[in-house]
Design a protein around this motif. Structure first.
Motif, PDB file in Angstrom:
ATOM      1  N   ASP A   8      27.551 135.701  21.402  1.00 28.93           N
ATOM      2  CA  ASP A   8      26.350 134.895  21.613  1.00 28.93           C
ATOM      3  C   ASP A   8      26.373 134.348  23.031  1.00 28.93           C
ATOM      4  N   GLU A   9      25.568 134.942  23.904  1.00 29.16           N
ATOM      5  CA  GLU A   9      25.587 134.554  25.314  1.00 29.16           C
ATOM      6  C   GLU A   9      25.176 133.115  25.565  1.00 29.16           C
ATOM      7  N   ASP A  10      24.476 132.493  24.602  1.00 22.98           N
ATOM      8  CA  ASP A  10      24.034 131.111  24.769  1.00 22.98           C
ATOM      9  C   ASP A  10      25.003 130.086  24.197  1.00 22.98           C
ATOM     10  N   GLU A  11      26.093 130.541  23.582  1.00 21.46           N
ATOM     11  CA  GLU A  11      27.076 129.614  23.009  1.00 21.46           C
ATOM     12  C   GLU A  11      28.006 129.098  24.102  1.00 21.46           C
ATOM     13  N   TYR A  12      28.191 127.787  24.128  1.00 19.39           N
ATOM     14  CA  TYR A  12      29.129 127.168  25.064  1.00 19.39           C
ATOM     15  C   TYR A  12      30.535 127.245  24.480  1.00 19.39           C
ATOM     16  N   VAL A  13      31.487 127.710  25.274  1.00 20.80           N
ATOM     17  CA  VAL A  13      32.875 127.810  24.841  1.00 20.80           C
ATOM     18  C   VAL A  13      33.670 126.720  25.566  1.00 20.80           C
ATOM     19  N   PHE A  14      33.855 125.586  24.854  1.00 19.59           N
ATOM     20  CA  PHE A  14      34.541 124.428  25.422  1.00 19.59           C
ATOM     21  C   PHE A  14      35.948 124.219  24.871  1.00 19.59           C
ATOM     22  N   SER A  15      36.280 124.835  23.738  1.00 15.95           N
ATOM     23  CA  SER A  15      37.538 124.512  23.060  1.00 15.95           C
ATOM     24  C   SER A  15      38.207 125.779  22.537  1.00 15.95           C
ATOM     25  N   PRO A  16      39.505 125.699  22.230  1.00 17.45           N
ATOM     26  CA  PRO A  16      40.187 126.853  21.650  1.00 17.45           C
ATOM     27  C   PRO A  16      39.516 127.357  20.374  1.00 17.45           C
ATOM     28  N   ALA A  17      39.037 126.452  19.542  1.00 11.91           N
ATOM     29  CA  ALA A  17      38.372 126.865  18.306  1.00 11.91           C
ATOM     30  C   ALA A  17      37.132 127.701  18.606  1.00 11.91           C
ATOM     31  N   LEU A  18      36.381 127.324  19.641  1.00  9.33           N
ATOM     32  CA  LEU A  18      35.189 128.081  20.016  1.00  9.33           C
ATOM     33  C   LEU A  18      35.542 129.391  20.725  1.00  9.33           C
ATOM     34  N   ALA A  20      38.204 131.272  19.964  1.00 12.40           N
ATOM     35  CA  ALA A  20      38.961 132.155  19.078  1.00 12.40           C
ATOM     36  C   ALA A  20      38.220 133.448  18.757  1.00 12.40           C
ATOM     37  N   ASP A  21      36.971 133.363  18.328  1.00 13.56           N
ATOM     38  CA  ASP A  21      36.224 134.555  17.938  1.00 13.56           C
ATOM     39  C   ASP A  21      36.075 135.521  19.115  1.00 13.56           C
ATOM     40  N   SER A  22      35.774 134.987  20.292  1.00 10.99           N
ATOM     41  CA  SER A  22      35.622 135.849  21.470  1.00 10.99           C
ATOM     42  C   SER A  22      36.946 136.497  21.848  1.00 10.99           C
ATOM     43  N   LEU A  24      39.413 137.216  19.926  1.00 12.62           N
ATOM     44  CA  LEU A  24      39.753 138.231  18.922  1.00 12.62           C
ATOM     45  C   LEU A  24      38.831 139.445  18.995  1.00 12.62           C
ATOM     46  N   SER A  25      37.603 139.254  19.469  1.00 14.43           N
ATOM     47  CA  SER A  25      36.595 140.321  19.446  1.00 14.43           C
ATOM     48  C   SER A  25      36.533 141.159  20.709  1.00 14.43           C
ATOM     49  N   THR A  26      36.807 140.581  21.844  1.00 11.65           N
ATOM     50  CA  THR A  26      36.634 141.308  23.098  1.00 11.65           C
ATOM     51  C   THR A  26      37.607 142.498  23.178  1.00 11.65           C
ATOM     52  N   PRO A  27      37.128 143.640  23.672  1.00 11.61           N
ATOM     53  CA  PRO A  27      37.983 144.824  23.729  1.00 11.61           C
ATOM     54  C   PRO A  27      38.950 144.846  24.919  1.00 11.61           C
ATOM     55  N   THR A  28      38.877 143.873  25.796  1.00 10.45           N
ATOM     56  CA  THR A  28      39.726 143.847  26.989  1.00 10.45           C
ATOM     57  C   THR A  28      40.726 142.700  26.922  1.00 10.45           C
ATOM     58  N   LYS A  72      45.696 137.848  25.524  1.00 16.05           N
ATOM     59  CA  LYS A  72      44.280 138.034  25.853  1.00 16.05           C
ATOM     60  C   LYS A  72      43.759 136.753  26.485  1.00 16.05           C
ATOM     61  N   TYR A  73      42.862 136.903  27.446  1.00 19.84           N
ATOM     62  CA  TYR A  73      42.367 135.760  28.208  1.00 19.84           C
ATOM     63  C   TYR A  73      40.847 135.746  28.269  1.00 19.84           C
ATOM     64  N   MET A  74      40.302 134.543  28.227  1.00 21.23           N
ATOM     65  CA  MET A  74      38.917 134.273  28.620  1.00 21.23           C
ATOM     66  C   MET A  74      39.020 133.334  29.811  1.00 21.23           C
ATOM     67  N   LEU A  75      38.546 133.761  30.963  1.00 22.30           N
ATOM     68  CA  LEU A  75      38.680 132.988  32.191  1.00 22.30           C
ATOM     69  C   LEU A  75      37.305 132.649  32.745  1.00 22.30           C
ATOM     70  N   ASN A  76      37.132 131.393  33.124  1.00 23.68           N
ATOM     71  CA  ASN A  76      35.866 130.933  33.695  1.00 23.68           C
ATOM     72  C   ASN A  76      36.091 130.671  35.187  1.00 23.68           C
ATOM     73  N   PRO A  77      35.407 131.413  36.064  1.00 30.64           N
ATOM     74  CA  PRO A  77      35.617 131.249  37.500  1.00 30.64           C
ATOM     75  C   PRO A  77      35.060 129.953  38.072  1.00 30.64           C
ATOM     76  N   GLY A  78      34.234 129.246  37.298  1.00 33.58           N
ATOM     77  CA  GLY A  78      33.621 128.016  37.784  1.00 33.58           C
ATOM     78  C   GLY A  78      32.179 128.253  38.163  1.00 33.58           C
ATOM     79  N   SER A  79      31.679 127.455  39.076  1.00 32.48           N
ATOM     80  CA  SER A  79      30.278 127.536  39.447  1.00 32.48           C
ATOM     81  C   SER A  79      30.093 127.211  40.915  1.00 32.48           C
ATOM     82  N   ILE A  80      29.267 127.994  41.545  1.00 35.26           N
ATOM     83  CA  ILE A  80      28.908 127.694  42.925  1.00 35.26           C
ATOM     84  C   ILE A  80      27.620 126.886  42.876  1.00 35.26           C
ATOM     85  N   GLY A  81      27.728 125.589  43.119  1.00 31.91           N
ATOM     86  CA  GLY A  81      26.557 124.733  43.183  1.00 31.91           C
ATOM     87  C   GLY A  81      26.287 123.873  41.973  1.00 31.91           C
TER      88      GLY A  81
END
Length: 135
Positions: A8-18, A20-22, A24-28, A72-81
């Protein structure tokens, strides 16, 4: 690369619980996501999910993250601006997938000029003001 969560591209991922699904699901092994505008991420090794604090500390411009095999990692590069972590500097990442390393950067920029341009474009004042505070 995904915007929010894997399913769900509109879901905010702020915590380990949020995350988890990504994770476990991501192929990379390494996925990059945004949406929260908060530099950092999550790691899954076996059944353990933990938060990664990757923002450069103090006045440092960058920090280097080295990923590990079997994780497995989910990494957020941050935001420019539009950062949301209290640091108004632009945040971004440079990944070297072959060496499994990621540099997380924070750099200053001319916030006042950007704010003038935002006001000239008639963007909402709360968006203009938040640049000064990184929130």
């Amino acid at each position: 690369m995904i915007h929010g969560a894997f399913h769900d591209e509109d879901e905010y991922v702020f915590s380990p619980a949020l995350a988890a699904d990504s994770l476990l699901s991501t192929p990379t092994d390494i996925s990059f996501f945004g949406h929260t505008h908060i530099q950092g991420g999550f790691a899954l090794r076996g059944d353990d999910i933990h938060v990664l604090h990757l923002t450069p500390a103090g006045n440092n411009s960058f920090s280097i993250f080295q990923s590990e095999s079997g994780t497995k990692y989910m990494l957020n590069p941050g935001s420019i601006g539009q950062p949301r972590d209290g640091d108004p500097r632009a945040g971004f990442a440079i990944a070297d997938i072959e060496s499994r390393s990621v540099e997380f950067w924070r750099v200053g920029y001319d916030i006042e000029t950007v704010q003038r341009r935002m006001r000239a474009a008639k963007l909402p004042e709360p968006l203009v003001l938040r640049l000064s505070f990184g929130r």
